[in-house]
Enzyme design. Structure first.
Site, mmCIF file in Angstrom:
data_model
loop_
_atom_site.group_PDB
_atom_site.id
_atom_site.type_symbol
_atom_site.label_atom_id
_atom_site.label_comp_id
_atom_site.label_asym_id
_atom_site.label_seq_id
_atom_site.Cartn_x
_atom_site.Cartn_y
_atom_site.Cartn_z
ATOM 1 N N ARG A 148 0.823 -1.220 0.000
ATOM 2 C CA ARG A 148 0.000 0.000 0.000
ATOM 3 C C ARG A 148 0.848 1.257 0.000
ATOM 4 O O ARG A 148 0.429 2.285 -0.524
ATOM 5 C CB ARG A 148 -0.944 0.013 1.206
ATOM 6 C CG ARG A 148 -2.041 -1.038 1.164
ATOM 7 C CD ARG A 148 -3.116 -0.774 2.209
ATOM 8 N NE ARG A 148 -4.136 -1.809 2.178
ATOM 9 C CZ ARG A 148 -4.114 -2.907 2.926
ATOM 10 N NH1 ARG A 148 -3.102 -3.102 3.776
ATOM 11 N NH2 ARG A 148 -5.064 -3.799 2.849
ATOM 12 N N ASP B 97 30.817 0.486 -0.050
ATOM 13 C CA ASP B 97 30.462 1.147 1.210
ATOM 14 C C ASP B 97 31.445 0.700 2.289
ATOM 15 O O ASP B 97 31.089 0.551 3.462
ATOM 16 C CB ASP B 97 29.014 0.836 1.612
ATOM 17 C CG ASP B 97 28.491 1.755 2.724
ATOM 18 O OD1 ASP B 97 29.087 2.824 2.940
ATOM 19 O OD2 ASP B 97 27.503 1.389 3.387
#
Length: 385
Positions: free
Chosen positions: A228, A275
């Site tokens: 949603r 990273d």
């Protein structure tokens, strides 16, 4: 002349190919036989190295790297930073952007000045500021007390301190000033990267429309994909203007998430990054990431307080090998993600990122199992095959 290897070119893989290096560059096209497929040529009197059974690929380009070899790009001395850079070079990274973490703004400006000097000397390809303009909700391994909103005036001070060597700034673009800062960065030719963000799908789309072009370590330090509330992941994957960073160390991402990113973004919109923090290429133990203490155990870096993942100990040769042997990605897509795509984003694709005539002789030699066997940077062996 490197002879007999499988050579990965922008046009595809050439079996039994040859790469000719003159000085610091790949030999000029006029030296190659008429109609030769890919990089092929015979330089009279050249030293010939037989690499039958091996691969030759472009040197790796890491656009998000905080350190290595025990050295931090945020806090180390110039000599320590150089040691960290050379640690990653020995693992195939011939082009590297030095990333900072969240620190005091005055100290950050000082670090920007030091790193810009190394960029001017050609040791690094520029500076990436990861923090302090990020969300406290998604701070990861950043000190919350030092975080701040991405006010355009402060963002401008940071990039000015880098004296034209700022390459990327990671922002939580939903924070006050975020969209204006994206526009500021785009106007100054600096990559605006969306990361460490709590943005909605709609807010992320607005930032992309304003000029953001990179997703800082997609999936990590951002809301996850929901049915949603799709959040930033969906917006970043679906927009063709965005390149997504992925940390392929087997810790930061489930293989299915990696596959999802490649399937939806395609090989041309993925950039593998490390990273990496200080422990990359160094070993387990206690380290500092900015002002925070980190424990590295079994190669996984976590904050001592709270346990959040604190960067990685990854090197790009391991990311390459894993992508091909574990994730089963096509070699050409991996080469694009680890070399060509980040080179294009950084604006250095005219010199590095692919094996083409006139470009820097930056290349990596891999064995049949994709283990690293040799590294050349600007025509000089860093690791002799």
């Amino acid at each position: 002349m490197l002879s007999g290897a499988r050579v990965v070119l922008p046009t595809g893989i050439v079996d039994g190919g040859r790469v000719v290096v003159e000085g610091s560059r790949i030999a000029d096209g006029s030296r190659w036989p008429e109609g030769a497929a890919g990089i092929a040529g015979i330089a009279e009197g050249a030293q010939v190295i037989d690499l039958t059974g091996h691969w030759v690929v472009p040197g790796f380009v890491d656009m998000h790297n905080h350190g290595g070899g025990g050295a931090s790009f945020t806090s180390g001395t110039a000599d320590e930073i150089l040691h960290g850079i050379h640690t990653h070079r020995r693992h195939g990274t011939t082009t590297l952007v030095a990333s900072t973490v969240t620190v005091d703004m005055d100290f950050l400006a000082q670090r920007a000045g030091l790193l810009s000097e190394l960029a001017e000397q050609g040791e690094i390809a520029g500076v990436h500021f990861e923090g302090p303009f990020i969300s406290p909700c998604r701070k990861g391994a950043h000190s919350e007390s030092l975080l701040r909103h991405p006010d355009p005036e402060e963002v401008r001070k940071v990039i000015d301190a880098a004296r034209g060597r700022a390459r990327m700034v990671t922002l939580a673009t939903e924070l006050p000033g975020g969209i204006d800062s994206v526009r500021l960065l785009a106007e100054h030719g600096v990559i605006a990267a969306i990361g460490h963000t709590d943005a909605t799908y709609e807010q992320t789309a607005e930032a992309i429309d304003a000029g953001a072009t990179v997703a800082t370590h997609l999936f990590n330090a951002m809301p996850q994909l929901g049915h949603r509330e799709p959040g930033p992941v969906a917006a970043l994957l679906e927009d063709e203007r965005v390149t997504v960073e992925l940390i392929n160390d087997g810790v930061h991402l489930h293989p299915a998430s990696l596959e999802l990113a490649f399937r939806h973004a395609g090989g041309s919109r993925v950039a593998f990054i490390t990273d990496a923090m200080d422990a990359a290429g160094f070993g387990d133990g206690r380290y500092r990431l900015g002002p925070l203490e980190v424990e590295v155990s079994a190669g996984v870096a976590r904050l001592v307080e709270g346990g959040s993942i604190a960067g990685s100990t990854l090197t790009l040769d391991r990311a390459f090998q894993r992508a091909v042997t574990v994730d089963r990605l096509p070699v050409e897509d991996v080469v694009a993600a680890i070399s060509a795509n980040p080179a294009r984003l950084l604006g250095v694709h005219d010199r590095v990122g692919s094996l083409e005539p006139g470009k820097d002789a930056d290349l990596v030699v891999l064995d049949a199992q994709f283990g690293l066997k040799g590294v050349m940077r600007r025509g000089e062996w860093v690791v002799a095959p």
